[in-house]
Design a protein around this motif. Sequence first.
Motif, PDB file in Angstrom:
ATOM      1  N   TYR A   1       0.827  -1.199   0.000  1.00 32.39           N
ATOM      2  CA  TYR A   1       0.000   0.000   0.000  1.00 32.39           C
ATOM      3  C   TYR A   1       0.858   1.243   0.000  1.00 32.39           C
ATOM      4  CZ  TYR A   1       0.554   0.421   5.147  1.00 32.39           C
ATOM      5  OH  TYR A   1       1.044   0.546   6.420  1.00 32.39           O
ATOM      6  N   ILE A   2       0.222   2.363  -0.350  1.00 26.72           N
ATOM      7  CA  ILE A   2       0.883   3.660  -0.430  1.00 26.72           C
ATOM      8  C   ILE A   2       0.107   4.618   0.456  1.00 26.72           C
ATOM      9  CG2 ILE A   2       1.589   5.557  -1.937  1.00 26.72           C
ATOM     10  CD1 ILE A   2       1.367   3.463  -4.282  1.00 26.72           C
ATOM     11  N   GLU A   3       0.844   5.361   1.250  1.00 30.23           N
ATOM     12  CA  GLU A   3       0.239   6.326   2.168  1.00 30.23           C
ATOM     13  C   GLU A   3       0.742   7.717   1.820  1.00 30.23           C
ATOM     14  OE1 GLU A   3      -0.213   6.810   7.003  1.00 30.23           O
ATOM     15  OE2 GLU A   3       1.125   5.275   6.181  1.00 30.23           O
ATOM     16  N   SER A   4      -0.150   8.675   1.807  1.00 32.63           N
ATOM     17  CA  SER A   4       0.191  10.041   1.422  1.00 32.63           C
ATOM     18  C   SER A   4       0.249  10.959   2.630  1.00 32.63           C
ATOM     19  CB  SER A   4      -0.874  10.570   0.448  1.00 32.63           C
ATOM     20  OG  SER A   4      -0.696  11.937   0.228  1.00 32.63           O
ATOM     21  N   PHE A   5       1.260  11.814   2.624  1.00 29.57           N
ATOM     22  CA  PHE A   5       1.408  12.892   3.611  1.00 29.57           C
ATOM     23  C   PHE A   5       1.639  14.176   2.837  1.00 29.57           C
ATOM     24  CE2 PHE A   5       3.260   9.050   5.492  1.00 29.57           C
ATOM     25  CZ  PHE A   5       2.495   8.930   6.636  1.00 29.57           C
TER      26      PHE A   5
ATOM     27  N   HIS B   1       4.806   1.202   1.190  1.00 28.68           N
ATOM     28  CA  HIS B   1       4.926   0.100   2.145  1.00 28.68           C
ATOM     29  C   HIS B   1       5.094  -1.191   1.347  1.00 28.68           C
ATOM     30  CE1 HIS B   1       3.712   2.561   5.646  1.00 28.68           C
ATOM     31  NE2 HIS B   1       3.004   3.208   4.739  1.00 28.68           N
ATOM     32  N   LEU B   2       6.292  -1.764   1.408  1.00 25.64           N
ATOM     33  CA  LEU B   2       6.634  -2.961   0.657  1.00 25.64           C
ATOM     34  C   LEU B   2       6.907  -4.105   1.615  1.00 25.64           C
ATOM     35  CD1 LEU B   2       8.944  -0.570  -0.747  1.00 25.64           C
ATOM     36  CD2 LEU B   2       8.002  -1.997  -2.518  1.00 25.64           C
ATOM     37  N   VAL B   3       6.645  -5.323   1.170  1.00 26.28           N
ATOM     38  CA  VAL B   3       6.999  -6.493   1.960  1.00 26.28           C
ATOM     39  C   VAL B   3       8.084  -7.237   1.206  1.00 26.28           C
ATOM     40  CG1 VAL B   3       6.214  -8.694   2.903  1.00 26.28           C
ATOM     41  CG2 VAL B   3       4.766  -6.673   3.080  1.00 26.28           C
ATOM     42  N   ARG B   4       9.232  -7.365   1.875  1.00 29.94           N
ATOM     43  CA  ARG B   4      10.368  -8.093   1.311  1.00 29.94           C
ATOM     44  C   ARG B   4      10.865  -9.067   2.364  1.00 29.94           C
ATOM     45  NH1 ARG B   4      13.273  -2.898  -1.017  1.00 29.94           N
ATOM     46  NH2 ARG B   4      11.990  -2.565  -2.851  1.00 29.94           N
ATOM     47  N   ASP B   5      11.024 -10.311   1.975  1.00 32.69           N
ATOM     48  CA  ASP B   5      11.467 -11.366   2.899  1.00 32.69           C
ATOM     49  C   ASP B   5      10.602 -11.415   4.148  1.00 32.69           C
ATOM     50  OD1 ASP B   5      13.586 -12.030   1.163  1.00 32.69           O
ATOM     51  OD2 ASP B   5      14.834 -10.446   2.028  1.00 32.69           O
ATOM     52  N   GLY B   6       9.293 -11.190   3.981  1.00 40.61           N
ATOM     53  CA  GLY B   6       8.355 -11.264   5.075  1.00 40.61           C
ATOM     54  C   GLY B   6       8.342 -10.070   6.009  1.00 40.61           C
ATOM     55  N   GLN B   7       9.134  -9.061   5.705  1.00 34.78           N
ATOM     56  CA  GLN B   7       9.224  -7.873   6.552  1.00 34.78           C
ATOM     57  C   GLN B   7       8.631  -6.665   5.832  1.00 34.78           C
ATOM     58  OE1 GLN B   7      10.454  -7.873   9.750  1.00 34.78           O
ATOM     59  NE2 GLN B   7      10.581 -10.076   9.463  1.00 34.78           N
ATOM     60  N   LEU B   8       7.862  -5.878   6.572  1.00 34.48           N
ATOM     61  CA  LEU B   8       7.288  -4.656   6.022  1.00 34.48           C
ATOM     62  C   LEU B   8       8.342  -3.560   6.039  1.00 34.48           C
ATOM     63  CD1 LEU B   8       4.596  -3.510   4.952  1.00 34.48           C
ATOM     64  CD2 LEU B   8       4.101  -2.766   7.266  1.00 34.48           C
ATOM     65  N   GLU B   9       8.613  -2.978   4.879  1.00 35.70           N
ATOM     66  CA  GLU B   9       9.593  -1.898   4.750  1.00 35.70           C
ATOM     67  C   GLU B   9       8.884  -0.650   4.264  1.00 35.70           C
ATOM     68  OE1 GLU B   9      12.863  -2.897   2.200  1.00 35.70           O
ATOM     69  OE2 GLU B   9      13.106  -4.871   3.107  1.00 35.70           O
ATOM     70  N   GLU B  10       9.422   0.494   4.625  1.00 33.00           N
ATOM     71  CA  GLU B  10       8.875   1.777   4.194  1.00 33.00           C
ATOM     72  C   GLU B  10       9.912   2.525   3.367  1.00 33.00           C
ATOM     73  OE1 GLU B  10       7.782   3.801   7.761  1.00 33.00           O
ATOM     74  OE2 GLU B  10       6.065   2.496   8.118  1.00 33.00           O
TER      75      GLU B  10
ATOM     76  N   HIS C   1      -9.014   5.515   0.129  1.00 31.84           N
ATOM     77  CA  HIS C   1      -9.113   6.612   1.097  1.00 31.84           C
ATOM     78  C   HIS C   1      -8.375   7.789   0.474  1.00 31.84           C
ATOM     79  CE1 HIS C   1      -8.013   8.882   4.758  1.00 31.84           C
ATOM     80  NE2 HIS C   1      -9.083   8.310   5.316  1.00 31.84           N
ATOM     81  N   LYS C   2      -8.652   8.997   0.932  1.00 29.83           N
ATOM     82  CA  LYS C   2      -7.981  10.153   0.342  1.00 29.83           C
ATOM     83  C   LYS C   2      -6.472  10.099   0.522  1.00 29.83           C
ATOM     84  CE  LYS C   2      -8.377  13.230   4.295  1.00 29.83           C
ATOM     85  NZ  LYS C   2      -8.798  14.532   4.762  1.00 29.83           N
ATOM     86  N   SER C   3      -5.994   9.276   1.470  1.00 33.92           N
ATOM     87  CA  SER C   3      -4.562   9.179   1.736  1.00 33.92           C
ATOM     88  C   SER C   3      -3.968   7.799   1.489  1.00 33.92           C
ATOM     89  CB  SER C   3      -4.282   9.572   3.192  1.00 33.92           C
ATOM     90  OG  SER C   3      -4.701  10.886   3.444  1.00 33.92           O
ATOM     91  N   PHE C   4      -4.748   6.858   0.939  1.00 33.01           N
ATOM     92  CA  PHE C   4      -4.253   5.492   0.792  1.00 33.01           C
ATOM     93  C   PHE C   4      -4.631   4.857  -0.539  1.00 33.01           C
ATOM     94  CE2 PHE C   4      -4.427   6.012   5.357  1.00 33.01           C
ATOM     95  CZ  PHE C   4      -3.270   5.384   5.798  1.00 33.01           C
ATOM     96  N   ILE C   5      -3.665   4.138  -1.097  1.00 29.42           N
ATOM     97  CA  ILE C   5      -3.858   3.255  -2.253  1.00 29.42           C
ATOM     98  C   ILE C   5      -3.434   1.867  -1.785  1.00 29.42           C
ATOM     99  CG2 ILE C   5      -3.002   2.627  -4.553  1.00 29.42           C
ATOM    100  CD1 ILE C   5      -2.537   5.601  -5.078  1.00 29.42           C
ATOM    101  N   VAL C   6      -4.200   0.839  -2.118  1.00 25.77           N
ATOM    102  CA  VAL C   6      -3.827  -0.528  -1.746  1.00 25.77           C
ATOM    103  C   VAL C   6      -3.697  -1.407  -2.981  1.00 25.77           C
ATOM    104  CG1 VAL C   6      -4.912  -0.415   0.531  1.00 25.77           C
ATOM    105  CG2 VAL C   6      -6.206  -1.325  -1.386  1.00 25.77           C
ATOM    106  N   ASN C   7      -2.922  -2.460  -2.827  1.00 26.22           N
ATOM    107  CA  ASN C   7      -2.767  -3.477  -3.851  1.00 26.22           C
ATOM    108  C   ASN C   7      -3.914  -4.468  -3.674  1.00 26.22           C
ATOM    109  OD1 ASN C   7      -2.019  -5.734  -5.361  1.00 26.22           O
ATOM    110  ND2 ASN C   7       0.153  -5.492  -4.898  1.00 26.22           N
ATOM    111  N   ARG C   8      -4.802  -4.575  -4.646  1.00 24.37           N
ATOM    112  CA  ARG C   8      -5.966  -5.478  -4.555  1.00 24.37           C
ATOM    113  C   ARG C   8      -5.543  -6.919  -4.282  1.00 24.37           C
ATOM    114  NH1 ARG C   8     -10.788  -3.487  -7.782  1.00 24.37           N
ATOM    115  NH2 ARG C   8     -10.034  -1.649  -8.854  1.00 24.37           N
ATOM    116  N   ASN C   9      -4.408  -7.328  -4.834  1.00 27.88           N
ATOM    117  CA  ASN C   9      -3.944  -8.706  -4.658  1.00 27.88           C
ATOM    118  C   ASN C   9      -3.552  -9.009  -3.215  1.00 27.88           C
ATOM    119  OD1 ASN C   9      -4.306  -9.077  -7.393  1.00 27.88           O
ATOM    120  ND2 ASN C   9      -2.155  -8.744  -7.883  1.00 27.88           N
ATOM    121  N   GLN C  10      -3.340  -7.992  -2.418  1.00 24.74           N
ATOM    122  CA  GLN C  10      -2.917  -8.196  -1.032  1.00 24.74           C
ATOM    123  C   GLN C  10      -4.048  -7.986  -0.018  1.00 24.74           C
ATOM    124  OE1 GLN C  10      -0.212  -9.680  -0.689  1.00 24.74           O
ATOM    125  NE2 GLN C  10       0.530  -9.309  -2.753  1.00 24.74           N
TER     126      GLN C  10
END
Length: 90
Positions: A7-11, A18-27, A50-59
């Motif tokens: 997912y992507i969060e906007s400020f 927000h990426l998941v690599r090797d089972g860990q959430l990275e920013e 949401h006005k501040s969020f995009i999500v990956n439908r597959n996740q």
Amino acid sequence: YLRDLYYIESFGKKLCLHLVRDGQLEEVLISSYSLKRVLELVDERFVQVHKSFIVNRNQVEMVDWTGQTVKLRGVDVFVPIGLKFQEVLK
């Protein structure tokens, strides 16, 4: 990296990828992009919820309509759903 992007969060003019690599959430922070512009760059797997969020439908693991959140697969994250974005998830 799109398959790792959950997912992507906007400020404002800064975004947090927000990426998941090797089972860990990275920013990863990026600037000078709006959420609208990023949505144009990614493919149809991604949807604004949401006005501040995009999500990956597959996740998406579950949509909680009562709590107005999206639960993402494999991570302990609940992304809010904005009222005007509910139709894209149905």
